[in-house]
Write a protein that holds these residues in place. Structure first.
Motif, PDB file in Angstrom:
ATOM      1  N   MET A   1      95.786  38.575  31.293  1.00 43.50           N
ATOM      2  CA  MET A   1      94.428  38.445  31.825  1.00 43.50           C
ATOM      3  C   MET A   1      94.429  40.364  32.921  1.00 43.50           C
ATOM      4  SD  MET A   1      92.392  35.570  33.825  1.00 43.50           S
ATOM      5  CE  MET A   1      92.264  34.957  31.950  1.00 43.50           C
ATOM      6  N   LEU A   2      92.671  40.291  32.656  1.00 38.92           N
ATOM      7  CA  LEU A   2      92.888  41.797  33.522  1.00 38.92           C
ATOM      8  C   LEU A   2      92.657  40.904  34.573  1.00 38.92           C
ATOM      9  CD1 LEU A   2      90.517  44.606  31.246  1.00 38.92           C
ATOM     10  CD2 LEU A   2      93.370  44.374  31.486  1.00 38.92           C
ATOM     11  N   TYR A   3      93.387  41.881  36.674  1.00 42.96           N
ATOM     12  CA  TYR A   3      92.862  41.366  37.319  1.00 42.96           C
ATOM     13  C   TYR A   3      90.752  40.750  37.591  1.00 42.96           C
ATOM     14  CZ  TYR A   3      92.347  41.856  42.310  1.00 42.96           C
ATOM     15  OH  TYR A   3      92.488  42.019  43.679  1.00 42.96           O
ATOM     16  N   ASP A   4      90.742  42.239  37.132  1.00 37.90           N
ATOM     17  CA  ASP A   4      89.199  42.310  37.634  1.00 37.90           C
ATOM     18  C   ASP A   4      88.911  40.971  36.917  1.00 37.90           C
ATOM     19  OD1 ASP A   4      89.043  44.254  39.047  1.00 37.90           O
ATOM     20  OD2 ASP A   4      88.694  45.616  37.779  1.00 37.90           O
ATOM     21  N   ASP A   5      88.786  40.688  35.367  1.00 40.01           N
ATOM     22  CA  ASP A   5      88.444  39.811  34.680  1.00 40.01           C
ATOM     23  C   ASP A   5      88.764  37.908  35.638  1.00 40.01           C
ATOM     24  OD1 ASP A   5      87.021  40.924  32.790  1.00 40.01           O
ATOM     25  OD2 ASP A   5      89.203  41.001  31.574  1.00 40.01           O
TER      26      ASP A   5
ATOM     27  N   GLY B   1     106.197  38.426  40.120  1.00 35.47           N
ATOM     28  CA  GLY B   1     105.638  40.000  40.300  1.00 35.47           C
ATOM     29  C   GLY B   1     106.520  40.946  40.365  1.00 35.47           C
ATOM     30  N   GLY B   2     105.891  41.891  39.619  1.00 36.90           N
ATOM     31  CA  GLY B   2     106.648  43.304  39.891  1.00 36.90           C
ATOM     32  C   GLY B   2     105.786  44.761  38.843  1.00 36.90           C
ATOM     33  N   SER B   3     106.268  45.547  39.054  1.00 35.98           N
ATOM     34  CA  SER B   3     105.280  47.044  38.425  1.00 35.98           C
ATOM     35  C   SER B   3     107.247  47.650  38.103  1.00 35.98           C
ATOM     36  CB  SER B   3     104.574  47.314  39.827  1.00 35.98           C
ATOM     37  OG  SER B   3     105.807  47.727  40.651  1.00 35.98           O
ATOM     38  N   ILE B   4     105.996  48.720  37.099  1.00 34.73           N
ATOM     39  CA  ILE B   4     106.944  49.809  37.288  1.00 34.73           C
ATOM     40  C   ILE B   4     106.560  50.889  38.719  1.00 34.73           C
ATOM     41  CG2 ILE B   4     106.715  52.431  35.808  1.00 34.73           C
ATOM     42  CD1 ILE B   4     107.331  49.445  33.877  1.00 34.73           C
ATOM     43  N   ARG B   5     107.643  51.387  38.465  1.00 39.64           N
ATOM     44  CA  ARG B   5     108.337  52.163  39.710  1.00 39.64           C
ATOM     45  C   ARG B   5     107.724  53.403  39.830  1.00 39.64           C
ATOM     46  NH1 ARG B   5     108.512  46.564  41.596  1.00 39.64           N
ATOM     47  NH2 ARG B   5     110.273  45.525  40.838  1.00 39.64           N
TER      48      ARG B   5
ATOM     49  N   GLY C   1      87.843  33.602  40.377  1.00 39.99           N
ATOM     50  CA  GLY C   1      87.461  33.769  41.781  1.00 39.99           C
ATOM     51  C   GLY C   1      88.983  33.910  42.198  1.00 39.99           C
ATOM     52  N   ASN C   2      90.289  34.318  41.790  1.00 42.66           N
ATOM     53  CA  ASN C   2      91.396  34.270  42.427  1.00 42.66           C
ATOM     54  C   ASN C   2      92.875  34.951  41.410  1.00 42.66           C
ATOM     55  OD1 ASN C   2      93.594  32.399  41.625  1.00 42.66           O
ATOM     56  ND2 ASN C   2      92.057  31.231  42.377  1.00 42.66           N
ATOM     57  N   ASP C   3      93.522  35.735  41.651  1.00 39.21           N
ATOM     58  CA  ASP C   3      93.754  36.258  40.665  1.00 39.21           C
ATOM     59  C   ASP C   3      95.454  35.998  40.836  1.00 39.21           C
ATOM     60  OD1 ASP C   3      95.694  36.024  42.883  1.00 39.21           O
ATOM     61  OD2 ASP C   3      95.958  38.132  43.266  1.00 39.21           O
ATOM     62  N   LYS C   4      95.476  34.479  40.962  1.00 36.53           N
ATOM     63  CA  LYS C   4      96.509  33.166  39.971  1.00 36.53           C
ATOM     64  C   LYS C   4      95.449  32.017  39.696  1.00 36.53           C
ATOM     65  CE  LYS C   4      98.428  31.787  44.342  1.00 36.53           C
ATOM     66  NZ  LYS C   4      96.822  32.620  45.531  1.00 36.53           N
ATOM     67  N   PRO C   5      94.666  32.255  38.689  1.00 31.12           N
ATOM     68  CA  PRO C   5      94.204  30.992  37.816  1.00 31.12           C
ATOM     69  C   PRO C   5      94.940  30.276  36.989  1.00 31.12           C
ATOM     70  CG  PRO C   5      93.474  32.947  36.452  1.00 31.12           C
ATOM     71  CD  PRO C   5      94.739  33.237  37.147  1.00 31.12           C
ATOM     72  N   ASP C   6      94.428  28.536  37.324  1.00 35.92           N
ATOM     73  CA  ASP C   6      94.737  26.851  36.582  1.00 35.92           C
ATOM     74  C   ASP C   6      94.277  27.021  35.005  1.00 35.92           C
ATOM     75  OD1 ASP C   6      96.250  25.584  34.870  1.00 35.92           O
ATOM     76  OD2 ASP C   6      96.654  24.227  37.593  1.00 35.92           O
TER      77      ASP C   6
ATOM     78  N   TRP D   1      99.946  35.960  32.148  1.00 35.56           N
ATOM     79  CA  TRP D   1     100.165  37.444  32.751  1.00 35.56           C
ATOM     80  C   TRP D   1      98.843  37.541  33.571  1.00 35.56           C
ATOM     81  CZ3 TRP D   1     105.219  39.552  33.693  1.00 35.56           C
ATOM     82  CH2 TRP D   1     105.572  38.602  32.797  1.00 35.56           C
ATOM     83  N   ILE D   2      98.800  38.111  34.858  1.00 39.53           N
ATOM     84  CA  ILE D   2      98.198  39.156  35.353  1.00 39.53           C
ATOM     85  C   ILE D   2      97.678  40.641  35.848  1.00 39.53           C
ATOM     86  CG2 ILE D   2      96.204  39.598  36.712  1.00 39.53           C
ATOM     87  CD1 ILE D   2      95.776  36.643  35.860  1.00 39.53           C
ATOM     88  N   ILE D   3      97.361  41.529  35.185  1.00 41.99           N
ATOM     89  CA  ILE D   3      97.500  42.996  34.737  1.00 41.99           C
ATOM     90  C   ILE D   3      96.872  43.585  35.898  1.00 41.99           C
ATOM     91  CG2 ILE D   3      99.148  42.491  32.547  1.00 41.99           C
ATOM     92  CD1 ILE D   3      97.894  43.765  31.405  1.00 41.99           C
ATOM     93  N   ASP D   4      97.459  44.751  35.286  1.00 46.54           N
ATOM     94  CA  ASP D   4      95.838  45.662  36.216  1.00 46.54           C
ATOM     95  C   ASP D   4      95.701  45.767  37.147  1.00 46.54           C
ATOM     96  OD1 ASP D   4      96.518  47.523  33.474  1.00 46.54           O
ATOM     97  OD2 ASP D   4      94.549  47.548  32.798  1.00 46.54           O
TER      98      ASP D   4
END
Length: 584
Positions: free
Chosen positions: A273-277, A482-486, A283-288, A425-428
Motif C-alpha cells: 500500500m502506498l503511504y498516501d493511500d 522498516g528500512g530503505s535503499i540507502r 489515517g495512519n501509516d500502520k493500518p490494521d 507493506w507500506i511503500i513510497d
C-alpha cells in the motif's frame, strides 16, 4: 547431583523409579498425617508426598517447616497417585520422599507465584526475579528465545553473517535523543549509545560482507509507552547489490517462516500500500487491515452543505461500522465523549444510522433532509443496520482522530483477533517531513535514505513531494520493521545533508567517515530492521512488550528493581571531569 529429572518430566512409566528432584516449593498441604508439597522448577510441577506410615518422624517435622519458595532437594520413589490430576502433565504420579534437604529458606514473597497473582505491576517490577518464576513471564521469555533462534536459523540459511557492531559510538543530531557516556580518558568528550547500527552496517556493505544481520541492543532517550523502552532490541539487516523488491522478498520470507514455525500459521498475501493511500484510507501509516472501516470522504452534492461544521472544514470524512445501527444513545454518547478527550482532541462526532427498517436518522437531522442523509449513506456504502460516524476539520488532525476512533471501535467489537495475522507493506514514504514549528525539513526515516529513482532533482524545487525508496512492514496495526535503499554515492549524500540543513563543515564532522568510505567503491545497498520486542509480543498475541523483556524499565524509564538511574558520587564525577552539581 542435584537432580536426576526435572519437575516436569515424570510420568506413569517412571513408577518405582528412584529420582532426585530440586526446585521451589509452590505450595504445601498439611493434613496432619500426610503432607503434600508441590515442587516447581522451570519445566513443571511434581507432587511430593510425606506420610506418617512411610516417612520418618524427623522428616515429617522438616516437611511441616517448608514455606512457599523454599529451595529444596528431595530423593524418593515415583509412585502412582490415588487421585490423578488430568490437568497436570505429571498428574498421574507423585514422589514418596525418602530424603529431604533444604537448600535455601525463603521469606514470604510479596505476591503469589502463580499464573494469576495478587501482585500489582509496580511490586512485580520491583521483585522481577520473582515475577520471572511465574508461568506467564517465564513462558514469554522462552517464546522470545524461540523467535530469536528461528530468526538466526532463517537468516543464516539465507547466507547472512551475524556481525557485532560497537556500542560506544559518536553522537549525531538526527533521530531521537542519544544516551551519552562520558569518556574518562578523553576529558570533556562523550560517547553515545547507538540508536541503531545504521552507519556501521552500511560500512560493512562497503567492506564486502554482502549480507549482514545482528540481533542488537539499541538505545533512545525518548518518551515511553507500552510498546517502547529506552533500550530495545532490533533484528538489524543489510544487503548489498539489491533493489527494494529483493529486500521485500527476503523479509516476507522471514515473516512467513516465523509465523509458520512459531505460530503454525500460513500467510500467503503480503499486500502493498502506498503511504498516501494508507493515510487517506486509514489515517495512519500502520493500518490494521484485519477488519474494514476504511475512511470515506463525504463529497458535497453542491458547492456547500449549508452547514458550517462541514463547509469550514478542510476534510469531512467518516467510517461505517457494520451492524451497529442499534447502538443506544448512551453508547453513542460514550463514543462522543471518547473522541472529545484531550488525548484525541475532536470537538464532536456526527452519527448517522441506517436502520433495519430502512429509515435514516442522524444527530444532524435539522441540517440535512433525508435525501442528503441517504446520499451520505450511499457514499459510505452503508447498508441497513449500519452506523456511520463522521468527523470534520483540519485534514491531518481529523485523520488522526478518526484513526484512533476506528481502532477503539475494533477493540470494543472484538475485531482484532490476536490469532489472525495480516501483514502489509507500506511503500513510497515521503523522503522529508516538514517541521511546522521551525519550517525546516528533516528526514522521515534517516538522512541515509535514498530518494526514489528520478526524484533527486525535486529536492531543489519541491522537497515535500520527493518520495523515499523506503518501506515499512506492518503486522496487525503495528510497525514491526522498516528500512530503505540507502544512498551509496558521496555526492548524493552531501546533497541530502545540505537539504537537511547541514553545512559542509558539519556534514564532514558528523558523517565524513561514511562519505569518505563511499569513495572506495560502495555497492548499492539497502536493509531493514525489525523491532524484536514488538514482533515477539505480537506473535505471542499481545501488544505490550514488557513481559517479553527479562528486566524492563517502567513508564518513567526507571529500573525499580535495581533503582536506576541513580546519582554517582563526587569522586566518580571528578574522575570523569564532570563538574555539574548532579544532586542540585
Amino acid at each position: 547431583m542435584y537432580r536426576s529429572h526435572s519437575c516436569g518430566e515424570l510420568r506413569a512409566s517412571h513408577v518405582n523409579t528412584e529420582v532426585t528432584l530440586s526446585g521451589w516449593v509452590q505450595k504445601s498441604r498439611d493434613k496432619g498425617f500426610v503432607i503434600w508439597v508441590d515442587l516447581r522448577d522451570r519445566y513443571g510441577i511434581t507432587q511430593l508426598i510425606f506420610d506418617e506410615e512411610r516417612t520418618p518422624k524427623e522428616m515429617m517435622e522438616k516437611a511441616k517447616s517448608l514455606g512457599r519458595e523454599f529451595v529444596i532437594q528431595v530423593t524418593g520413589t515415583v509412585i502412582e497417585r490415588e487421585s490423578k490430576n488430568a490437568k497436570m502433565t505429571t498428574g498421574a504420579i507423585e514422589v514418596l520422599v525418602s530424603k529431604l534437604e533444604i537448600l535455601n529458606a525463603s521469606v514470604t514473597p510479596p505476591f503469589t507465584i502463580e499464573d494469576k497473582t495478587d501482585g500489582g505491576e509496580d511490586i512485580r517490577m520491583k521483585y522481577r526475579y520473582l515475577d520471572i518464576r511465574r508461568n506467564p513471564v517465564k513462558d514469554s521469555l522462552i517464546f522470545r528465545h524461540k523467535v530469536a533462534m528461528e530468526v538466526r536459523k532463517y537468516l543464516s540459511d539465507q547466507e547472512f553473517i551475524e556481525v557485532e557492531t560497537p556500542y560506544l559510538i559518536k553522537s549525531t543530531p538526527e533521530g531521537a535523543r542519544d544516551f551519552v557516556v562520558p569518556s574518562r580518558m578523553n576529558e570533556g568528550q562523550f560517547y553515545a549509545l547507538p540508536q541503531s547500527p545504521q552507519t556501521f552496517k552500511q560500512l560493512l556493505m562497503v567492506g564486502g560482507m554482502d549480507k549482514y544481520f545482528q540481533i542488537v541492543k539499541c538505545f533512545r532517550d525518548e518518551d515511553l509507552r507500552a510498546d517502547r523502552q529506552p533500550e530495545f532490541t532490533q533484528i538489524d539487516c543489510e544487503m548489498a547489490f539489491v533493489e527494494q523488491e529483493d529486500i521485500l522478498n527476503v523479509f516476507e520470507g522471514l515473516t512467513r517462516h516465523l509465523l509458520k514455525e512459531v505460530n503454525n500459521v500460513e500467510v500467503e498475501k503480503f499486500p502493498r500500500m502506498l503511504y498516501d493511500d494508507a493515510m487517506r484510507l486509514y489515517g495512519n501509516d500502520k493500518p490494521d487491515i484485519r477488519f474494514g472501516m476504511e475512511f470515506c470522504p463525504l463529497i458535497p452534492k453542491g458547492e456547500t452543505f449549508g452547514f458550517s461544521i462541514f463547509d469550514d472544514a478542510e476534510l469531512v470524512v467518516g467510517i461505517t461500522v457494520k451492524g451497529c445501527a442499534n447502538y443506544t444513545r448512551k453508547q453513542i454518547d460514550e463514543l462522543v465523549n471518547w473522541v472529545k478527550r484531550p488525548q484525541i482532541g475532536a470537538s464532536g462526532l456526527i452519527w448517522i444510522k441506517h436502520e433495519e427498517n430502512g429509515n435514516v436518522k442522524s444527530s444532524v437531522n435539522k441540517f440535512f433532509d433525508e435525501d442528503y442523509l441517504r446520499f451520505f449513506a450511499n457514499e459510505m456504502k452503508a447498508e441497513k443496520g449500519d452506523l456511520m460516524l463522521v468527523l470534520s476539520g483540519e485534514t491531518n488532525k481529523v485523520r488522526t482522530q478518526l484513526s484512533a476512533l476506528r481502532m477503539e471501535l475494533a477493540e470494543r467489537l472484538g475485531l482484532r483477533d490476536p490469532k489472525v495475522f495480516a501483514p502489509l507493506w507500506i511503500i513510497d514514504f515521503p523522503l522529508l517531513e516538514l517541521d511546522e514549528e521551525t519550517g525546516h525539513y528533516h528526514a522521515m526515516h534517516h538522512p541515509f535514505t535514498s530518494p526514489k529513482p528520478g526524484q533527486l532533482a525535486l529536492l531543489d524545487t519541491d522537497p515535500g513531494a520527493v518520495k523515499a525508496n523506503a518501506y515499512d512492514l506492518v503486522l496487525n496495526g503495528n510497525e514491526i520493521g522498516g528500512g530503505s535503499i540507502r544512498i551509496h554515492d558521496k555526492k548524493m549524500q552531501a546533497t541530502m545533508l545540505r537539504h537537511l540543513g547541514f553545512s559542509e563543515e558539519d556534514a564532514k564532522a558528523q558523517f565524513g567517515f561514511l562519505m569518505d568510505a563511499f569513495e572506495y567503491g560502495a555497492p548499492p545497498h539497502g536493509g531493514l530492521a525489525f523491532g524484536l520486542d514488538r514482533l515477539v509480543a505480537i506473535l505471542g498475541g499481545q501488544e505490550t512488550i514488557r513481559d517479553f523483556i527479562a528486566f524492563p524499565k517502567n513508564n518513567s524509564g526507571r529500573d525499580v528493581m535495581i533503582d536506576a538511574p541513580a546519582f554517582i558520587d563526587d569522586a566518580q564525577l571528578k574522575e570523569l571531569s564532570l563538574k555539574l552539581d548532579m544532586k542540585a
